[in-house]
Write a protein that holds these residues in place. Structure first.
Motif, PDB file in Angstrom:
ATOM      1  N   TYR A  73      49.292  38.278  43.034  1.00  0.00           N
ATOM      2  CA  TYR A  73      48.177  38.830  42.263  1.00  0.00           C
ATOM      3  C   TYR A  73      47.178  37.735  41.905  1.00  0.00           C
ATOM      4  O   TYR A  73      45.966  37.923  41.999  1.00  0.00           O
ATOM      5  N   PHE A 131      52.210  42.309  34.386  1.00  0.00           N
ATOM      6  CA  PHE A 131      51.919  43.460  35.242  1.00  0.00           C
ATOM      7  C   PHE A 131      52.968  43.588  36.344  1.00  0.00           C
ATOM      8  O   PHE A 131      53.421  44.681  36.669  1.00  0.00           O
ATOM      9  N   SER A 170      55.440  46.756  36.729  1.00  0.00           N
ATOM     10  CA  SER A 170      55.326  47.506  37.983  1.00  0.00           C
ATOM     11  C   SER A 170      56.670  47.546  38.700  1.00  0.00           C
ATOM     12  O   SER A 170      57.127  48.598  39.137  1.00  0.00           O
ATOM     13  N   GLY A 177      55.426  50.838  34.488  1.00  0.00           N
ATOM     14  CA  GLY A 177      54.064  51.221  34.835  1.00  0.00           C
ATOM     15  C   GLY A 177      53.161  51.500  33.656  1.00  0.00           C
ATOM     16  O   GLY A 177      52.550  52.550  33.564  1.00  0.00           O
ATOM     17  N   SER A 188      50.112  50.436  32.587  1.00  0.00           N
ATOM     18  CA  SER A 188      48.747  50.835  32.915  1.00  0.00           C
ATOM     19  C   SER A 188      48.171  49.935  33.993  1.00  0.00           C
ATOM     20  O   SER A 188      48.698  48.864  34.279  1.00  0.00           O
ATOM     21  N   ASP A 189      47.076  50.392  34.584  1.00  0.00           N
ATOM     22  CA  ASP A 189      46.387  49.633  35.634  1.00  0.00           C
ATOM     23  C   ASP A 189      45.259  48.768  35.090  1.00  0.00           C
ATOM     24  O   ASP A 189      44.523  48.185  35.869  1.00  0.00           O
ATOM     25  N   ILE A 210      44.952  44.942  36.374  1.00  0.00           N
ATOM     26  CA  ILE A 210      44.699  44.564  37.762  1.00  0.00           C
ATOM     27  C   ILE A 210      43.331  45.077  38.202  1.00  0.00           C
ATOM     28  O   ILE A 210      42.895  46.151  37.788  1.00  0.00           O
ATOM     29  N   PRO A 219      40.630  46.906  40.339  1.00  0.00           N
ATOM     30  CA  PRO A 219      40.769  48.161  41.092  1.00  0.00           C
ATOM     31  C   PRO A 219      40.947  47.952  42.602  1.00  0.00           C
ATOM     32  O   PRO A 219      41.583  48.767  43.261  1.00  0.00           O
ATOM     33  N   ARG A 239      44.907  47.779  43.254  1.00  0.00           N
ATOM     34  CA  ARG A 239      45.845  48.699  42.593  1.00  0.00           C
ATOM     35  C   ARG A 239      46.963  49.171  43.518  1.00  0.00           C
ATOM     36  O   ARG A 239      48.090  49.383  43.091  1.00  0.00           O
ATOM     37  N   GLY A 261      50.070  47.068  43.376  1.00  0.00           N
ATOM     38  CA  GLY A 261      50.926  47.384  42.229  1.00  0.00           C
ATOM     39  C   GLY A 261      51.778  48.620  42.476  1.00  0.00           C
ATOM     40  O   GLY A 261      52.945  48.669  42.090  1.00  0.00           O
ATOM     41  N   ALA A 262      51.198  49.617  43.135  1.00  0.00           N
ATOM     42  CA  ALA A 262      51.959  50.829  43.460  1.00  0.00           C
ATOM     43  C   ALA A 262      53.079  50.518  44.446  1.00  0.00           C
ATOM     44  O   ALA A 262      54.205  51.002  44.299  1.00  0.00           O
ATOM     45  N   SER A 270      55.952  48.941  42.679  1.00  0.00           N
ATOM     46  CA  SER A 270      56.769  49.911  41.950  1.00  0.00           C
ATOM     47  C   SER A 270      57.752  50.622  42.866  1.00  0.00           C
ATOM     48  O   SER A 270      58.925  50.784  42.529  1.00  0.00           O
TER      49      SER A 270
END
Length: 148
Positions: A82, A97, A101, A106, A108-109, A112, A114, A117, A120-121, A124
């Protein structure tokens, strides 16, 4: 191809590389831990350990600490990614973060950018699998000291 499509492909490629890299690290780590405990001497010793004895407790703690170290390495790798990508410029928010993740909390975003993002998903989804893999491994290892 639009700039948005290009950004999406870059995110997907970086995310895929990180997932493969972490799966390899996790697999090698669990393989090494399993191999360290599979020597003839270890197998004989484990057959005689009472799970509630100090030795059984030390065995269990050793497995847990080793697995937590593996997860920690993977979390740190994402945090460093990141930062290197400029998605989260500072260490503490990147590590925070990454941890939330990976653990699928999770929160919040907002931490990071946009443009990243999707990474990050992916982290997870990876966390779900690697935590599950570790859980299965843990039960297998602790099952070895079940007294018969």
């Amino acid at each position: 191809m639009t700039a948005l499509d290009q950004n999406l492909l870059i995110q997907f490629a970086v995310s895929s590389v990180m997932v493969v890299f972490c799966v390899v690290i996790h697999g090698l780590g669990l393989f090494g831990l399993n191999r360290a405990m599979r020597t003839e001497t270890s197998i004989e010793r484990l057959k005689r350990i009472d799970p509630l004895s100090p030795r059984g407790t030390a065995f269990t703690l050793g497995v847990v600490i080793a697995m937590l170290a593996l997860h920690g390495i993977e979390i740190w790798l994402f945090a460093l990614a990141y930062m290197a990508l400029g998605a989260i410029p500072q260490l503490e928010p990147a590590l925070y973060f990454s941890t939330i993740s990976y653990s699928t909390v999770g929160y919040s975003d907002v931490h990071i950018s946009p443009e990243w993002r999707l990474l990050g998903a992916f982290e997870s989804v990876l966390g779900i699998f690697l935590l599950g893999w570790s859980t299965a491994f843990f039960f297998r290892m602790t099952g070895r000291i079940d007294p018969h």
